[in-house]
Design a protein around this motif. Structure first.
Motif, PDB file in Angstrom:
ATOM      1  N   GLY A   9      38.590  35.322  26.586  1.00 50.23           N
ATOM      2  CA  GLY A   9      37.585  36.063  25.832  1.00 50.23           C
ATOM      3  C   GLY A   9      37.028  37.396  26.282  1.00 50.23           C
ATOM      4  O   GLY A   9      37.227  38.410  25.631  1.00 50.23           O
ATOM      5  N   ASP A  10      36.312  37.423  27.423  1.00 50.48           N
ATOM      6  CA  ASP A  10      35.388  38.547  27.610  1.00 50.48           C
ATOM      7  C   ASP A  10      36.016  39.885  28.017  1.00 50.48           C
ATOM      8  O   ASP A  10      35.380  40.911  27.920  1.00 50.48           O
ATOM      9  CB  ASP A  10      34.254  38.184  28.569  1.00 50.48           C
ATOM     10  N   ARG A  11      37.281  39.885  28.443  1.00 54.88           N
ATOM     11  CA  ARG A  11      37.838  41.174  28.847  1.00 54.88           C
ATOM     12  C   ARG A  11      38.010  42.111  27.654  1.00 54.88           C
ATOM     13  O   ARG A  11      37.809  43.314  27.760  1.00 54.88           O
ATOM     14  CB  ARG A  11      39.180  41.037  29.565  1.00 54.88           C
ATOM     15  N   GLU A  23      31.121  45.151  34.360  1.00 53.68           N
ATOM     16  CA  GLU A  23      30.506  44.000  33.668  1.00 53.68           C
ATOM     17  C   GLU A  23      31.424  42.808  33.501  1.00 53.68           C
ATOM     18  O   GLU A  23      31.124  41.894  32.742  1.00 53.68           O
ATOM     19  CB  GLU A  23      30.046  44.372  32.240  1.00 53.68           C
ATOM     20  N   LEU A  24      32.540  42.799  34.179  1.00 55.05           N
ATOM     21  CA  LEU A  24      33.456  41.664  34.026  1.00 55.05           C
ATOM     22  C   LEU A  24      33.521  40.938  35.356  1.00 55.05           C
ATOM     23  O   LEU A  24      33.677  41.577  36.394  1.00 55.05           O
ATOM     24  CB  LEU A  24      34.841  42.198  33.614  1.00 55.05           C
ATOM     25  N   ARG A  31      37.363  34.576  20.738  1.00 51.46           N
ATOM     26  CA  ARG A  31      36.555  35.783  20.962  1.00 51.46           C
ATOM     27  C   ARG A  31      37.448  37.004  21.047  1.00 51.46           C
ATOM     28  O   ARG A  31      37.098  38.076  20.566  1.00 51.46           O
ATOM     29  CB  ARG A  31      35.716  35.624  22.233  1.00 51.46           C
ATOM     30  N   THR A  32      38.606  36.835  21.690  1.00 56.61           N
ATOM     31  CA  THR A  32      39.540  37.966  21.779  1.00 56.61           C
ATOM     32  C   THR A  32      39.952  38.428  20.393  1.00 56.61           C
ATOM     33  O   THR A  32      39.913  39.625  20.092  1.00 56.61           O
ATOM     34  CB  THR A  32      40.793  37.539  22.569  1.00 56.61           C
ATOM     35  N   SER A  82      35.417  37.887  35.985  1.00 56.51           N
ATOM     36  CA  SER A  82      36.623  37.111  36.301  1.00 56.51           C
ATOM     37  C   SER A  82      37.580  38.001  37.093  1.00 56.51           C
ATOM     38  O   SER A  82      37.371  39.210  37.230  1.00 56.51           O
ATOM     39  CB  SER A  82      37.307  36.640  35.025  1.00 56.51           C
ATOM     40  N   ARG A  92      38.957  41.473  36.157  1.00 57.84           N
ATOM     41  CA  ARG A  92      38.276  42.769  36.315  1.00 57.84           C
ATOM     42  C   ARG A  92      39.090  43.713  37.179  1.00 57.84           C
ATOM     43  O   ARG A  92      38.926  44.922  37.110  1.00 57.84           O
ATOM     44  CB  ARG A  92      36.871  42.584  36.891  1.00 57.84           C
ATOM     45  N   ALA A  99      37.170  40.282  18.809  1.00 61.72           N
ATOM     46  CA  ALA A  99      36.667  41.512  19.456  1.00 61.72           C
ATOM     47  C   ALA A  99      37.697  42.640  19.453  1.00 61.72           C
ATOM     48  O   ALA A  99      37.338  43.799  19.643  1.00 61.72           O
ATOM     49  CB  ALA A  99      36.246  41.199  20.892  1.00 61.72           C
ATOM     50  N   GLU A 119      36.150  42.392  25.111  1.00 59.58           N
ATOM     51  CA  GLU A 119      34.862  43.035  24.839  1.00 59.58           C
ATOM     52  C   GLU A 119      34.568  44.123  25.870  1.00 59.58           C
ATOM     53  O   GLU A 119      34.115  45.214  25.511  1.00 59.58           O
ATOM     54  CB  GLU A 119      33.740  41.993  24.849  1.00 59.58           C
ATOM     55  N   ALA A 120      34.849  43.833  27.149  1.00 60.89           N
ATOM     56  CA  ALA A 120      34.596  44.829  28.199  1.00 60.89           C
ATOM     57  C   ALA A 120      35.474  46.066  27.992  1.00 60.89           C
ATOM     58  O   ALA A 120      35.007  47.203  28.144  1.00 60.89           O
ATOM     59  CB  ALA A 120      34.860  44.211  29.573  1.00 60.89           C
TER      60      ALA A 120
END
Ligand code: PTJ
Length: 259
Positions: free
Chosen positions: A164-166, A138-139, A187-188, A141, A144, A191, A168-169
């Motif tokens: 941010g999103d890593r 689901e990542l 976000r990091t 960038s 991943r 999360a 969360e993943a």
């Protein structure tokens, strides 16, 4: 550039020079300069010191790393440039793998960072070239791509100066995530399981010292430290510290006396 020894912002300017040198060496991404500037701004708001809530997060981070079965320290360009020796020392103390993991991934930067870390004492650096053959689901960038011997296998991942999103993943994959981020609202920061809201150049030496102190502690004591830790409360205290500092400053004399 020569920075005068009595310049009031000398320490901050020296860090900037280090980041610029990192860019010239092919270690720091161009975007890393912008990220550093954002960090500087939050550090300014925090009064450029390590607060009690950061000490508490550092202690919990040391406990989590020492309790981990397979800890991994994820290193990007800015981290490699600012605290290479501390990353190597921490990895030794908590018996962690070091893995290069980049948002702006190029083979040249992976290798430049791995060389730089080896120059600072690392014996093994994962995540370079073909070694980054696994992917985080689901990542999307470049983050991943991870090493099957590193982040993919890890139960605890240390992710300083993360985008941010890593985080969360990694959390969704069941991993414990420790972040270092001067921005308590990122976000990091929000999360992660444990967020050290401090400048990495101040936090890492303290983390190394704390891990060294706790290394001989029994596991039940380390577990108690983790059980008593509340990341929401830590982030809340960081925001209150910024608010109180701004309030104090706003209520004092702001203009400088120039004679
Ligand atoms: O080397 P790469 O390719 O992996 O790229 C690294 C950067 C940092 C450029 C990339 O991860 C990125 O764009 O990050 P962000 O989204 O800008 O987030 C970086 C976070 O680190 C921001 O919230 C900053 O406030 C924070 N930060 C910057 N410098 C420091 C810091 N936190 C602690 N200590 C610092 N010195």
């Amino acid at each position: 550039m020569r920075i005068p020894p009595n310049h009031p912002r000398r320490e901050s300017l020296l860090l900037r020079e280090k980041i610029v040198e990192g860019y010239k060496r092919g270690i720091v991404a161009l975007e890393g300069l912008i990220a550093h500037g954002r960090g500087e701004c939050f550090d300014y708001l925090l009064g450029e010191k390590t607060h009690d809530f950061a000490y508490e997060a550092i202690r919990a981070a040391a406990a989590a790393l020492l309790l981990a079965e397979y800890p991994v320290l994820s290193v990007n360009g800015n981290t490699a440039m600012l605290v290479p020796s501390e990353i190597v020392k921490l990895a030794r103390i908590v018996n962690a793998k070091i893995e290069v993991n980049l948002f702006y991934r190029t083979r040249e930067r992976e290798e430049a960072i791995a060389d730089w870390l080896r120059k600072h004492g690392a014996t093994e650096v994962l995540g370079v070239g073909e070694d980054a053959s696994a992917t985080i689901p689901e990542l999307f960038s470049e983050r991943r791509r991870v090493s099957p011997r590193g982040i993919l296998r890890a139960d605890v991942v240390f992710v300083p100066l993360e985008d941010g999103d890593r985080t969360e993943a990694l959390r969704r994959m069941g991993k414990t995530v420790i972040a270092v981020d001067l921005n308590p609202l990122s976000r990091t920061a929000r999360a992660a399981n444990i967020t050290i809201v401090d400048n990495i150049v101040r936090a890492l030496p303290i983390l190394v010292e704390e891990a060294n102190k706790l290394r001989k502690a029994d596991r039940s004591m380390l577990r108690r430290i983790l059980e008593g830790y509340d990341n929401n409360h830590v982030l809340s205290r960081a925001l209150i510290a910024i608010k109180n500092r701004l309030e104090r400053l706003a209520n004092s004399k702001i203009v400088l006396d120039i004679s």
